[in-house]
Design a protein around this motif. Structure first.
Motif: not given
Length: 182
Positions: A70-95
């Motif tokens: 769970y450190g560095r990913p094996a391959t770099e995330r795409t910007s789409t994946e990254l933005h989706q994870l940040v949206r999920e984090l924002t929703a989780a923090l709000t929840a």
């Protein structure tokens, strides 16, 4: 995967508590299951479980192996994946009932401090960021800051665990990773 014994999660948690990063409950559970598998293999080879890990090397190996996952990913995330994870984090923090605030941290989500909880920096809050080539990172919500890795899956479920851990740090339930001699 084997079901962890009662002792294995406690042993893994003690190892992780000695490290600088933060470790999600699912990571502790996964490392405990790996430790139990190591101990079961030792038994298959005629070793007693206690004797097989008397000095804690198997517990350390399990904890380190899973943390690395769970450190560095094996391959770099795409910007789409990254933005989706940040949206999920924002929703989780709000929840979690936390106030999401602006942050100068690139790809970060700022979180306001809680009344009565610890504070950091000028505005007192924290930020969590995730990059194309990193794990979740916890830092003070400031331009220049030190970051601490949060070992958690880069998934919606992992974002929820990160939010719970950030909430714990803000409440003071989780030892402050920014305090010396924590």
């Amino acid at each position: 995967m084997t079901t962890p014994t009662t002792d294995s999660p406690a042993r893994v948690r003690r190892i992780y508590d000695g490290h600088a990063g933060l470790y999600a409950p699912s990571v502790v559970t996964e490392a405990a299951a790996l430790l139990d598998a190591y101990l079961a293999t030792a038994e298959e080879h005629g070793l007693d479980r206690k004797a097989a890990d008397d000095e804690g090397w198997l517990a350390l190996a399990a904890a380190e192996a899973v943390a690395r996952k769970y450190g560095r990913p094996a391959t770099e995330r795409t910007s789409t994946e990254l933005h989706q994870l940040v949206r999920e984090l924002t929703a989780a923090l709000t929840a979690e009932g936390l106030e999401v605030v602006p942050t100068p941290v690139r790809m970060g989500v700022g979180v306001a401090p809680l009344p009565g909880g610890p504070t950091w920096g000028m505005n007192g809050g924290l930020a969590v960021a995730l990059y194309t080539d990193s794990a979740w990172e916890l830092m003070v919500n400031a331009t220049r800051t030190t970051s601490y890795t949060i070992h958690a899956p880069a998934t919606a479920a992992g974002a929820a665990e990160v939010a719970q851990m950030v909430h714990g740090v803000l409440r003071g339930d989780i030892p402050d990773p920014f305090r010396r001699n924590r």
